[in-house]
Structures are given as C-alpha cells and as structure tokens.
Design an enzyme around this catalytic site. Structure first.
Site, PDB file in Angstrom:
ATOM      1  N   ASP A 151       0.824  -1.209   0.000  1.00 38.01           N
ATOM      2  CA  ASP A 151       0.000   0.000   0.000  1.00 38.01           C
ATOM      3  C   ASP A 151       0.866   1.270   0.000  1.00 38.01           C
ATOM      4  OD1 ASP A 151      -2.465   1.349  -0.005  1.00 38.01           O
ATOM      5  OD2 ASP A 151      -3.313   0.026   1.524  1.00 38.01           O
ATOM      6  N   TRP A 221      -2.641   3.429  -5.753  1.00 37.30           N
ATOM      7  CA  TRP A 221      -3.862   4.139  -6.141  1.00 37.30           C
ATOM      8  C   TRP A 221      -3.714   4.894  -7.466  1.00 37.30           C
ATOM      9  CZ3 TRP A 221      -2.535   6.988  -1.131  1.00 37.30           C
ATOM     10  CH2 TRP A 221      -2.506   6.106  -0.078  1.00 37.30           C
ATOM     11  N   GLY A 222      -2.840   4.422  -8.343  1.00 33.98           N
ATOM     12  CA  GLY A 222      -2.667   5.062  -9.639  1.00 33.98           C
ATOM     13  C   GLY A 222      -1.819   6.314  -9.620  1.00 33.98           C
ATOM     14  N   GLN A 223      -1.274   6.659  -8.464  1.00 34.20           N
ATOM     15  CA  GLN A 223      -0.478   7.879  -8.377  1.00 34.20           C
ATOM     16  C   GLN A 223       0.866   7.711  -9.072  1.00 34.20           C
ATOM     17  OE1 GLN A 223      -0.253   9.187  -4.283  1.00 34.20           O
ATOM     18  NE2 GLN A 223      -2.467   9.417  -4.098  1.00 34.20           N
ATOM     19  N   ASP A 242      -9.797   3.593  -3.762  1.00 31.64           N
ATOM     20  CA  ASP A 242     -10.556   2.429  -3.328  1.00 31.64           C
ATOM     21  C   ASP A 242     -11.905   2.347  -4.028  1.00 31.64           C
ATOM     22  OD1 ASP A 242      -8.484   1.923  -1.657  1.00 31.64           O
ATOM     23  OD2 ASP A 242      -9.598   2.162   0.204  1.00 31.64           O
TER      24      ASP A 242
END
Length: 467
Positions: A151, A221-223, A242
C-alpha cells in the site's frame, strides 16, 4: 510513426518488458482469489481466513481457478521486535503466527497473501515496510507467503515526489493537480521517489533465493503514473483509489463507484498484458445494494479488462446468484486466457462521442480475442432497458460479409447464426458478454487482432501521454 503504430508498439511492449517471476508462471495471468478488506476491514482473525479458504473449496471457487487467500491490513502488533526488527503477528488474531496460517491454507491447496505498506505505517497505523524491505521480504518468505499487497499510506516527507500526479485530477483532455505541482512535459515517472519506494521492495523480494515466487501487487492508487513504470516492478498495480459497492459516484473522499474506475482504466489499457495487469481494485460482488445486472457488469468488465479478480465479501454469507457470477467459466476463461494476454479494448463509446472522459457514461462497447473466438462486452450505462447491437463491421476480426454464430457467455447458450449484426435488449446497468465464432465453432481470426478503428482517431494528447 503513425498514431496506430505507436499504440500497437505500446501494446506489444506491455508484455515484452514485463517483470517475469522466478518460477516463470506466477503473475503471468491476473490473480484470482479472496482479500479480507472489503469483507472485514480490520475485524480479522485466522478463523475468518480458514472459513474463506474452505468456502472457496466448498463453493467450487478453487476449481474455477481462485487460489489466493489474502490477509489485508491489521494483522500485526503496532511495534516491531526491538531486537530482530521483524513485524510481529498479532497473537490474538493469529495464534500460530502467519506461518501457522500459511501452512493451513497451503494444506488446502491454496496460497496465502500478506499486506504491507511502502511508508512508515500502514493505512490502519501498523508498521510499514519502508526502510525494512529486506527484513520483511525474508520474513514473508520464511512464513510461506505467496502474495504481497503493498500500500501507499504514511509516506515520510523525505520520500514525497517532486511532482504530483493523482489520477482523480486527470480529466482526459487536461489535468488539475490540486495541492501539488504537475510534472513538466516528458518527465520520466520511473525516476520518481514513489517508483524508488516500490522498487526497493521489488529488489528485496528478488534477493530471496529459496525458490519461492511472491506475486508483487502495487497499491499506490494510480499515483505517480504507476502504469508507466510498474511493469518492471511488479505483476499488478492499482489504477485508482478504493472501490465502493455502488454503480457510480464517490461516497467518501477515498472511494468511488464502478463507473469512475472503469472510465479511468479504459484510457490505459495498452499497459495491460502477460506479467503485468492494471488493477481496478478488489471485487464488491456480494456487498452493498448493487443489482444483479450491476454485479454482472462489475465482474464482467473487470474480467474483460484483465484486472485481478479478488473476492471481497464473506463467503459464508454469499448468495448462490453471486457465486454463479464469480464462477462463470466463460468470463473467467477470457480473463485467464494463456494465449491472448491483451484486454478487451473499447471499439466505440455509445452514449458519448469516442474518447470522451465521463465518470457516469464511459465507453460501452469492448471487444477482444481468446482461444475460443472473438468476444464483445457491451454495457448499458443508462437507467433503463435499451436496444443494443453488436455490429460486425465495427468489431476487430469480424468480417461484415460473413455470418457468425453468436453465444451468450452468461447463460452459455447459442443464440443463433447472424449476418451483419446481432441486436438485443439490455437491461439498465447490465453488460452483454458475447462470443463470436464461425459456423461449427471455428475461430474467426486466430491471428493477433487489429486495433479497433477508434484507436486511429485517438486524440494526440493521449497517445503522447501514454508512451
């Protein structure tokens, strides 16, 4: 080089430059399994994972291909061992440690996944792995872990990126990186601090030499434009924040419904292929108040776009209808095809003009190939039943002058032989999943499919941004 040539090159490069695991098989195809977060959040105990594992067997999910039983956040104590610096499993939640749980899961013929974070703490405030990559990688290997979800919470200021890219601030034809500085044109995100944080764990996992292959799933998260560099880092990467169990919208600041996630993911499909998979987030099948039609669309499109498929609902409470959707062998076969690695691609939009960024009405028409034939996945984003058509001249690999046998992948029934198009009614928020073969079941186009014509009209800004 033309736009079409650039896009073909990118699609081929997705698998040719991918990170291949030690055993030559782990991570080649999208992961199938169970994850605890959407089902239980932090309310976890070993018993819940053993129940999930047994239910995967009893419900036929293991036989359908689901193999991972993944522990998400909250499995450890809040402090590391002050001598060994190892993360300590919570003895109340896991009385025999993670290694004891792993053995029980392995004895059932399944695999165990673990969770950590590329920051100082996990999202729930437990020890993260930044700075402890080698210790943690060795620990997980010794415990028998098969999968790592990694994460992106609690990143120290010294590890923050110089520039900002959050996918929710990208709007197709422009971006507005609120609260940060956008990167200059041509910036290589593979050199970012985020890429380095995730590469450190990649390198730690690769230094382990006991013969195990841990599937490495990036969850940032695609960052930091993870889709551009993660193919050389792990086997899957989250594309967005999410997921929430609803059709559209954003119920909380960090979670979105199905349509916003689909809308973003479809613009980046050229990064998807063998050994590397855009992750649209864990499944919400069985959760919330989503309809059967919405459930089919959610599962069917996640599968069609070759996302990992991780069940996120209590399997001892799931309905037979939802189990049947999760076990649909034709949908799973497309997702797990070991000859055709490319995802289904949009061949036209439907409600909106082609290449429209829209979080309520994304592209509705997708097609792709498998060993069995050519497939079309046709979505109805409207709130009413509509008439849709699969027009042969629009679907790559089909010849509009030929007749094709059409089958329904949901019901496994042959619908008949049709010329020029197949027309049908489609309920609100449902997705038709169709298989096209020549008469007698012959594959219409066994060679690599051409890109949909819509890709020849893809705006230059996206061709440049994605390469």
């Amino acid at each position: 080089m033309t736009k079409l040539q650039i896009l073909v090159t990118a699609l081929l490069a997705a698998s040719s430059s991918a990170l291949v695991t030690k055993d030559g098989k782990t991570g080649k195809l999208p992961a199938l399994g169970f994850n605890s977060w959407n089902a239980f959040h932090c309310d976890i105990h070993e018993d819940k994972f053993l129940v999930a594992a047994q239910k995967m067997i009893d419900l036929g999910l293991k036989d359908a291909g689901y193999e991972y039983v993944n522990i998400d956040d909250c499995w450890s104590l809040h402090e590391r061992d002050n001598k060994t610096q190892r993360i300590i499993p919570d003895p109340e939640r896991f009385p025999e440690g993670i290694s004891g749980t792993a053995k029980k899961i392995h004895d059932l013929g399944l695999k165990l996944g673990i969770y950590s974070d590329a920051g100082s703490l996990t999202c729930a405030g437990y020890p993260g792995s930044l700075g402890y990559e080698d210790i943690d990688a060795q620990t997980w290997e010794e415990w028998g872990v098969d999968y790592l979800k990694y994460d992106n919470c609690n990143v120290p200021d010294s590890w923050k990126d110089q520039y900002q890219y959050n996918p929710e601030y990208w709007y197709g034809d422009h971006e507005n990186q609120e609260g940060g500085t956008p990167a200059p044109a041509g910036y290589d995100w593979a050199t970012s601090a985020t890429a380095e944080r995730y590469n450190r764990m990649r390198d730690a996992l690769n230094r382990r030499d006991q013969g195990s292959s841990i599937l490495y799933s990036l969850c940032n998260w695609g960052q930091s434009h993870v889709e551009r560099w993660a193919n050389n880092t792990g086997q899957s990467w989250r594309m967005w924040g999410d997921i929430a169990p609803q059709w559209e919208g954003r119920p909380v600041s960090w979670a979105w419904g199905f349509m916003p996630i689909l809308n973003h993911g479809l613009f980046h499909l050229q990064y998807n292929g063998f050994w590397g998979h855009n992750d649209l987030d864990m499944l919400e099948v069985g959760n919330g108040n989503i309809t059967t039609e919405e459930t089919r669309s959610h599962f069917g499109l996640w599968a069609a776009l070759k996302s990992p498929l991780l069940i996120g609902t209590p399997l001892d409470q799931i309905t037979p209808t939802d189990v049947a959707i999760l076990k649909n062998w034709e949908i799973l076969a497309f997702n797990q095809d070991d000859v055709y690695g490319a995802p289904a691609l949009p061949y036209k939009w439907g409600v909106n003009p082609d290449w429209t960024w829209n979080q309520t009405h994304p592209a509705e028409y997708y097609s792709g190939a498998s060993k069995r034939g050519i497939h079309a996945f046709i979505l109805n984003t409207l709130n009413e039943t509509v008439t849709k058509a699969a027009v042969f001249s629009e679907i790559p690999g089909l010849n509009p002058k030929k007749a094709y046998e059409v089958s329904d992948m949901w019901t496994h029934k042959k619908l008949g032989v049709f010329k020029k198009k197949y027309q049908f009614k489609l309920k609100a928020h449902d997705t038709a999943a169709l298989l096209f073969t020549e008469k007698g079941g012959k594959h219409p186009h066994p060679e690599e499919l051409p890109l949909p014509e819509v890709y020849q009209k893809k705006p230059k800004r996206w061709v440049q941004a994605q390469i």
